[in-house]
Design a protein around this motif. Structure first.
Motif, PDB file in Angstrom:
ATOM      1  N   ARG A 123       0.822  -0.670  -0.283  1.00 30.86           N
ATOM      2  CA  ARG A 123      -0.689  -0.226   0.063  1.00 30.86           C
ATOM      3  C   ARG A 123       0.932   1.315   0.114  1.00 30.86           C
ATOM      4  NH1 ARG A 123      -2.739  -0.214   4.046  1.00 30.86           N
ATOM      5  NH2 ARG A 123      -1.118   1.001   5.738  1.00 30.86           N
ATOM      6  N   VAL A 124       0.550   2.623  -0.935  1.00 31.15           N
ATOM      7  CA  VAL A 124       1.200   3.307  -0.847  1.00 31.15           C
ATOM      8  C   VAL A 124       0.548   4.742  -0.302  1.00 31.15           C
ATOM      9  CG1 VAL A 124       0.655   3.511  -3.131  1.00 31.15           C
ATOM     10  CG2 VAL A 124       3.117   5.349  -2.574  1.00 31.15           C
ATOM     11  N   SER A 125       1.280   5.267  -0.056  1.00 31.15           N
ATOM     12  CA  SER A 125       0.736   6.673   1.056  1.00 31.15           C
ATOM     13  C   SER A 125       0.865   7.823   0.331  1.00 31.15           C
ATOM     14  CB  SER A 125       0.264   6.230   2.045  1.00 31.15           C
ATOM     15  OG  SER A 125      -0.533   5.209   2.090  1.00 31.15           O
ATOM     16  N   ASP A 126       0.627   8.951   0.088  1.00 30.20           N
ATOM     17  CA  ASP A 126       1.484  10.177  -0.641  1.00 30.20           C
ATOM     18  C   ASP A 126       1.148  10.757   0.883  1.00 30.20           C
ATOM     19  OD1 ASP A 126       1.909  12.754  -1.305  1.00 30.20           O
ATOM     20  OD2 ASP A 126       1.485  12.606  -3.013  1.00 30.20           O
ATOM     21  N   GLU A 127       2.798  11.498   1.453  1.00 33.83           N
ATOM     22  CA  GLU A 127       2.649  11.942   2.903  1.00 33.83           C
ATOM     23  C   GLU A 127       2.568  13.442   2.721  1.00 33.83           C
ATOM     24  OE1 GLU A 127       3.956   9.769   6.139  1.00 33.83           O
ATOM     25  OE2 GLU A 127       2.451   9.178   5.031  1.00 33.83           O
ATOM     26  N   GLY A 128       2.137  13.584   2.323  1.00 32.28           N
ATOM     27  CA  GLY A 128       1.388  15.034   1.517  1.00 32.28           C
ATOM     28  C   GLY A 128       2.701  15.978   0.544  1.00 32.28           C
ATOM     29  N   SER A 129       3.669  15.200  -0.424  1.00 33.08           N
ATOM     30  CA  SER A 129       4.380  15.636  -1.057  1.00 33.08           C
ATOM     31  C   SER A 129       3.959  16.720  -2.031  1.00 33.08           C
ATOM     32  CB  SER A 129       4.961  14.709  -1.917  1.00 33.08           C
ATOM     33  OG  SER A 129       3.842  13.901  -2.861  1.00 33.08           O
ATOM     34  N   THR A 130       5.421  17.271  -2.200  1.00 30.51           N
ATOM     35  CA  THR A 130       5.090  18.488  -4.027  1.00 30.51           C
ATOM     36  C   THR A 130       4.175  17.829  -4.631  1.00 30.51           C
ATOM     37  OG1 THR A 130       5.981  20.211  -2.441  1.00 30.51           O
ATOM     38  CG2 THR A 130       5.762  20.668  -4.732  1.00 30.51           C
ATOM     39  N   ASN A 131       5.622  16.870  -5.445  1.00 28.38           N
ATOM     40  CA  ASN A 131       5.848  15.939  -6.907  1.00 28.38           C
ATOM     41  C   ASN A 131       4.534  15.033  -7.044  1.00 28.38           C
ATOM     42  OD1 ASN A 131       6.829  18.384  -8.009  1.00 28.38           O
ATOM     43  ND2 ASN A 131       8.566  18.194  -6.725  1.00 28.38           N
ATOM     44  N   GLY A 132       3.886  14.540  -5.211  1.00 28.53           N
ATOM     45  CA  GLY A 132       3.214  13.203  -6.247  1.00 28.53           C
ATOM     46  C   GLY A 132       4.333  12.200  -6.391  1.00 28.53           C
ATOM     47  N   VAL A 133       3.069  10.572  -6.195  1.00 27.48           N
ATOM     48  CA  VAL A 133       3.986   9.557  -6.607  1.00 27.48           C
ATOM     49  C   VAL A 133       3.209   9.515  -8.072  1.00 27.48           C
ATOM     50  CG1 VAL A 133       4.275   7.367  -5.405  1.00 27.48           C
ATOM     51  CG2 VAL A 133       4.310   9.570  -4.083  1.00 27.48           C
ATOM     52  N   LEU A 134       3.998   8.839  -8.724  1.00 29.84           N
ATOM     53  CA  LEU A 134       2.889   8.095  -9.977  1.00 29.84           C
ATOM     54  C   LEU A 134       3.299   7.030  -9.986  1.00 29.84           C
ATOM     55  CD1 LEU A 134       3.690  11.698 -10.277  1.00 29.84           C
ATOM     56  CD2 LEU A 134       2.833  10.839 -12.467  1.00 29.84           C
ATOM     57  N   VAL A 135       2.349   6.392 -10.801  1.00 32.92           N
ATOM     58  CA  VAL A 135       2.427   5.357 -11.268  1.00 32.92           C
ATOM     59  C   VAL A 135       1.825   4.942 -12.758  1.00 32.92           C
ATOM     60  CG1 VAL A 135       1.889   2.570 -11.806  1.00 32.92           C
ATOM     61  CG2 VAL A 135       1.994   3.370  -9.315  1.00 32.92           C
ATOM     62  N   GLY A 136       3.157   5.568 -13.402  1.00 33.01           N
ATOM     63  CA  GLY A 136       2.648   5.990 -14.946  1.00 33.01           C
ATOM     64  C   GLY A 136       2.260   7.155 -15.180  1.00 33.01           C
ATOM     65  N   ARG A 137       1.306   7.204 -15.288  1.00 35.47           N
ATOM     66  CA  ARG A 137       0.406   8.961 -15.472  1.00 35.47           C
ATOM     67  C   ARG A 137      -0.204   9.453 -14.923  1.00 35.47           C
ATOM     68  NH1 ARG A 137       1.926  12.319 -20.419  1.00 35.47           N
ATOM     69  NH2 ARG A 137      -0.497  13.176 -19.844  1.00 35.47           N
ATOM     70  N   VAL A 138      -0.444   7.595 -13.601  1.00 40.28           N
ATOM     71  CA  VAL A 138      -2.081   8.663 -12.878  1.00 40.28           C
ATOM     72  C   VAL A 138      -0.869   8.745 -10.992  1.00 40.28           C
ATOM     73  CG1 VAL A 138      -3.216   7.244 -11.357  1.00 40.28           C
ATOM     74  CG2 VAL A 138      -3.044   6.671 -13.520  1.00 40.28           C
ATOM     75  N   ARG A 139      -1.259   9.383 -10.980  1.00 42.19           N
ATOM     76  CA  ARG A 139      -1.061  10.172  -9.791  1.00 42.19           C
ATOM     77  C   ARG A 139      -1.507   9.377  -8.195  1.00 42.19           C
ATOM     78  NH1 ARG A 139       0.605  16.071  -7.198  1.00 42.19           N
ATOM     79  NH2 ARG A 139       1.331  15.631  -4.993  1.00 42.19           N
ATOM     80  N   LEU A 140      -0.651   8.840  -7.002  1.00 44.22           N
ATOM     81  CA  LEU A 140      -1.634   8.259  -6.355  1.00 44.22           C
ATOM     82  C   LEU A 140      -1.260   9.184  -5.074  1.00 44.22           C
ATOM     83  CD1 LEU A 140       0.152   4.727  -7.043  1.00 44.22           C
ATOM     84  CD2 LEU A 140      -2.368   5.438  -8.221  1.00 44.22           C
ATOM     85  N   PHE A 141      -2.407   8.778  -4.028  1.00 40.05           N
ATOM     86  CA  PHE A 141      -2.927   9.537  -3.318  1.00 40.05           C
ATOM     87  C   PHE A 141      -3.134   8.800  -1.596  1.00 40.05           C
ATOM     88  CE2 PHE A 141      -3.905  13.090  -5.433  1.00 40.05           C
ATOM     89  CZ  PHE A 141      -3.377  14.117  -5.054  1.00 40.05           C
ATOM     90  N   GLU A 142      -3.456   7.390  -2.040  1.00 40.49           N
ATOM     91  CA  GLU A 142      -3.539   6.309  -1.094  1.00 40.49           C
ATOM     92  C   GLU A 142      -4.084   5.184  -2.353  1.00 40.49           C
ATOM     93  OE1 GLU A 142      -3.227   4.468   2.635  1.00 40.49           O
ATOM     94  OE2 GLU A 142      -3.121   6.692   1.980  1.00 40.49           O
TER      95      GLU A 142
END
Length: 436
Positions: free
Chosen positions: A73-92
């Motif tokens: 499970r991936v959780s964005d911890e409030g980053s500026t540039n985000g977490v991406l898989v391909g072109r999709v940005r993930l938050f949780e």
């Protein structure tokens, strides 16, 4: 004839975790890797992350990866540039199998491994004054029970407020040295020029102001235990001297040539990751291995949210007059569960105490009086609560430090005096906020 009675023995639980490997496959830190078995991996540029990156497009605390049965499970911890898989940005999100994540200008590969690790979990929900029924705490209790009566030195790591001092106190009480003193020394609270005298003692006239002989904490703890808190703040020039004491079991007071034999057990704690400090050249490798005879990590509160009811109930029972969890309003409890608790159990205890006096300000910031039809009018961007709260805290700390340095023209000693903290703490805060 007396009937023979058999007492049931409480057997520990053995759990098995699959390993997960995270490898940087593109970016400035290409080749850097980190492995875990059942525990979160936190990624960012701050030194307290599990995978520390130097990429300037990565946030200090960028994201967290938590292994699951079939992936992570991936959780964005409030980053500026985000977490991406391909072109999709993930938050949780829960991802199955191996995946590549784009974090700023860095790409990491997350791969579940076939290897498995077995861990023991205690059947009890406490050890000394430590409480918790979560798997992470039961594993910690099992480790502490095994090492309590041993003579091995213990390195206790964990974030600020997780209860590292309670771990040390509980280990001492459960050890064969329990009837001897436990002496606590905070390496960050003493001026670097006085640390050596505090640790090892001094003779009269050893330095200006030494008007009489004084025993250091190693002598004061004879036969018992020493708890070295904030060990990561120990000046580098004193690290070889501490190593000599641990190896030879003797000290020399400042101004004396006579060696004094000491019999103490050393328990040391730090909120830094000492292995990373060793890799960065900030801490001696030989001292690290000497201290880490046994190594335990106290989990942050956000990784054991299921312990919240037990902890809150415990703190409420200690309030005057005693209170009960059932008295806490639903909206307040929802805030408690949603909060990230960056200050961990210490912050939780303060929040519970505050609720007992001013229920409408349990977390010190949020109001709980607004009805469903009367949403509060906040003059801020409506980010997720945990992100907004952390950003506000970091923003305040940065503004405070900038104002402090402006007032003192960059003089760290004067800044520490105004803030009523040690110089080491000012340096630590400046590094954590990227101002050093």
């Amino acid at each position: 004839m007396d009937q023979e009675r058999t007492q049931a023995q409480s057997r520990p639980t053995i759990v098995s975790y699959g390993k997960t490997r995270v490898t940087v496959i593109d970016g400035p830190d290409r080749g850097r890797t980190c492995e875990t078995a059942g525990r979160p991996i936190r990624i960012g540029t701050a030194s307290d992350n599990d995978l520390v990156l130097s990429d300037p497009t990565v946030s200090r605390r960028h994201c967290a990866l938590v292994p699951t049965a079939d992936g992570f499970r991936v959780s964005d911890e409030g980053s500026t540039n985000g977490v991406l898989v391909g072109r999709v940005r993930l938050f949780e999100a829960a991802l199955v199998g191996a995946s590549d994540l784009r974090i700023g200008e860095t790409t990491v590969s997350v791969v579940p491994l076939p290897d498995r690790v077995e861990r023991e979990q205690a059947t009890i929900d406490h050890f000394g004054d430590l409480l918790g029924a979560s798997p992470a705490m039961r594993e910690l209790f099992a480790d502490l029970a095994r090492i309590a009566d041993a003579e091995v030195t213990v390195l206790i790591e964990g974030e600020t407020g997780t209860g590292k001092e309670l771990v040390a106190e509980s280990l001492h009480r459960e050890s064969r040295r329990a009837d001897k003193p436990l002496v606590v020394f905070d390496c960050s609270a003493v001026s670097p020029t006085l640390v050596e005298s505090e640790l090892f003692g001094h003779e009269r006239g050893a330095f200006t102001g030494a008007i009489g002989a004084r025993a250091g904490i190693f002598e004061q703890a004879q036969g018992g235990s020493i708890f070295l808190d904030e060990l990561g703040e120990l000046p580098k020039e004193l690290q070889p001297k501490l190593l000599r004491v641990l190896e030879k079991r003797e000290v020399r007071r400042l101004g004396s040539q006579r060696a004094i034999t000491v019999d103490v057990r050393v328990l040391a704690a730090t909120n830094r990751k000492l292995a990373a400090e060793v890799a960065n050249g900030n801490f001696r490798e030989d001292l690290y291995f000497r201290l880490a005879g046994a190594h335990v990590v106290v989990p942050p509160l956000r990784d054991r949210k299921q312990d919240l009811p037990m902890l809150v109930e415990h703190f409420l029972r200690r309030s005057v007059p005693p209170r009960a969890l059932s008295e806490m309003a639903g909206p307040v409890w929802e805030m408690f569960m949603a909060h990230r608790w960056p200050g961990n159990v210490r912050e939780l205890r303060n929040a519970v105490d505050r609720w007992a006096v001013t229920p409408e300000r349990a977390l010190g910031v949020l109001e709980v009086e607004a009805s469903a039809n009367d949403a509060p009018k906040l003059e801020v961007e409506l980010l997720p609560l945990r992100v907004a709260r952390r950003d506000a805290s970091d923003d305040f700390e940065r503004r405070y430090l900038r104002a402090l340095l402006a007032r003192t023209n960059g003089n760290i000693t004067r800044a520490a005096a105004i803030a009523e903290v040690s110089r080491q703490m000012i340096h630590k805060l400046l590094r954590s906020q990227g101002l050093a």
